[in-house]
Design an enzyme around this catalytic site. Structure first.
Site, PDB file in Angstrom:
ATOM      1  N   GLY A 233       0.807  -1.208   0.000  1.00 38.77           N
ATOM      2  CA  GLY A 233       0.000   0.000   0.000  1.00 38.77           C
ATOM      3  C   GLY A 233       0.837   1.253   0.000  1.00 38.77           C
ATOM      4  N   PHE A 235       1.683   4.870   1.987  1.00 36.71           N
ATOM      5  CA  PHE A 235       1.663   5.407   3.350  1.00 36.71           C
ATOM      6  C   PHE A 235       0.553   6.431   3.569  1.00 36.71           C
ATOM      7  CE2 PHE A 235       6.582   4.896   3.542  1.00 36.71           C
ATOM      8  CZ  PHE A 235       6.438   3.531   3.676  1.00 36.71           C
ATOM      9  N   HIS A 253      12.732  11.292   6.186  1.00 40.75           N
ATOM     10  CA  HIS A 253      13.641  12.174   5.440  1.00 40.75           C
ATOM     11  C   HIS A 253      13.302  12.249   3.954  1.00 40.75           C
ATOM     12  CE1 HIS A 253      16.898   8.894   4.354  1.00 40.75           C
ATOM     13  NE2 HIS A 253      15.724   8.629   3.836  1.00 40.75           N
TER      14      HIS A 253
END
Length: 343
Positions: A233, A235, A253
């Site tokens: 999937g 995020f 980051h």
């Protein structure tokens, strides 16, 4: 108006640090070439002279002695009576098939850093990320079209995640938790280290669906398919799999501040009450003085449209905004910072 400075004053300032900085990449390329040529594997079973080492590795006789002596000077080989052997550092980390082998990580940095950093001046002027064209041999991480280079890329990541996993297994009180989700867990190597160290744990790797075949192959080969699951999937659009602990390593980051905050709110929803979140990156020290952390941040800006490293204090503030209770920060492996918080 121009002025002429007294040359005796300039002579009093040692230019050595400037010269060493100017040629710093030469030492790194010596290491990269030694790994590629198999020097450390050739010397793994004992010392050999330059001629024998050259014969085992394909070194040309004209280059061999200076090259091997340079490795001695860099602390990677030792020389006694004209015979070379691996230093303790090289024997531990640079002999292929050793459990602690980091040669894959060395090769990964060689393939990913030099072409992009060669475009730094262009990026500084344009502000644009310097993505390399895969059709022209450029390296684009887990989407590379060459299967062999893809495997080397993953081996490099595994070499690093082995060490990070061992550190997390030791630093975190896993006895309080039964499960964890590793965001961006790739083919499951970090999860494998943790579940082996703590057999009561069950893990889920949450990554893009295209990663599933790589995960299935790797975790199956490790014999851990019954303890580590895969969830495919995005995020930001798919629910983060619920668990006692969510791990975000080298994830924040890659995004700008707004998306970091959004993701951490989503993570908060996924962590069960009493659980925790673990965030690690090469975070910038709060007074922005560590050159290695700042170079890492510059690298992220160089290769991605949104990414950069971020200050430890900022990460802790974002976690509090998301609803977590701050547990503090600690250094990992001398190069990273781990920030933890609980729900």
């Amino acid at each position: 108006m121009t002025t002429t400075e007294d040359p005796t004053k300039a002579a009093a300032v040692d230019p050595g640090p400037l010269i060493r900085l100017t040629i710093a990449d030469c030492a790194a390329k010596v290491l990269h070439s030694a790994v590629t040529l198999g020097v450390f594997g050739a010397l793994a079973d004992g010392p050999a002279d330059a001629a024998r080492t050259a014969g085992r590795t394909g070194l040309h006789h004209r280059m061999a002695v200076d090259f091997l002596d340079a490795l001695v000077g860099l602390g990677l080989l030792e020389r006694t009576d004209g015979r070379y052997r691996n230093s303790v550092l090289a024997q531990t980390y640079l002999v292929p098939d050793a459990p602690s082998y980091l040669g894959g990580f060395v090769e990964l940095t060689n393939e990913t850093l030099y072409d992009t950093w060669g475009r730094l001046t262009e990026a500084l002027r344009s502000g644009e990320p310097q993505r390399l064209d895969p059709d022209k041999g450029g390296f684009v991480g887990d989407r590379h079209k060459d299967p062999d280079r893809m495997k080397r890329f993953l081996a490099g990541l595994d070499a690093y995640s082995d060490r990070m996993g061992a550190e997390l297994a030791r630093r975190v009180d896993w006895a309080r938790h039964a499960s964890f989700t590793d965001l961006g867990g790739a083919r499951g190597n970090l999860a494998a280290v943790l579940v082996r160290a703590h057999p009561h744990l069950r893990a889920t790797c949450f990554d893009l669906e295209r990663t599933r075949p790589l995960f299935t192959e790797h975790v199956g080969r490790l014999g851990l398919g019954d303890r580590i699951d895969f969830a495919g999937g995005d995020f930001f659009t798919d629910a983060v799999p619920r668990a006692d602990v969510v791990v975000l390593g080298h994830i924040l980051h890659g995004f700008d501040t707004d998306r970091r905050r959004t993701l951490l709110r989503r993570v908060f929803d996924a962590v069960r009450p009493g659980g925790a979140v673990l965030v690690y990156d090469r975070m910038i020290d709060d007074d922005r003085s560590d050159p290695e952390r700042l170079l890492s941040s510059l690298h992220m800006r160089l290769v991605s449209p949104e990414g950069s490293e971020y200050r430890v204090a900022d990460c802790r503030a974002w976690l509090r905004e998301a609803g977590f209770t701050d547990d503090g920060a600690q250094t990992l492996l001398g190069t990273h910072t781990l920030v933890t918080a609980h729900k």
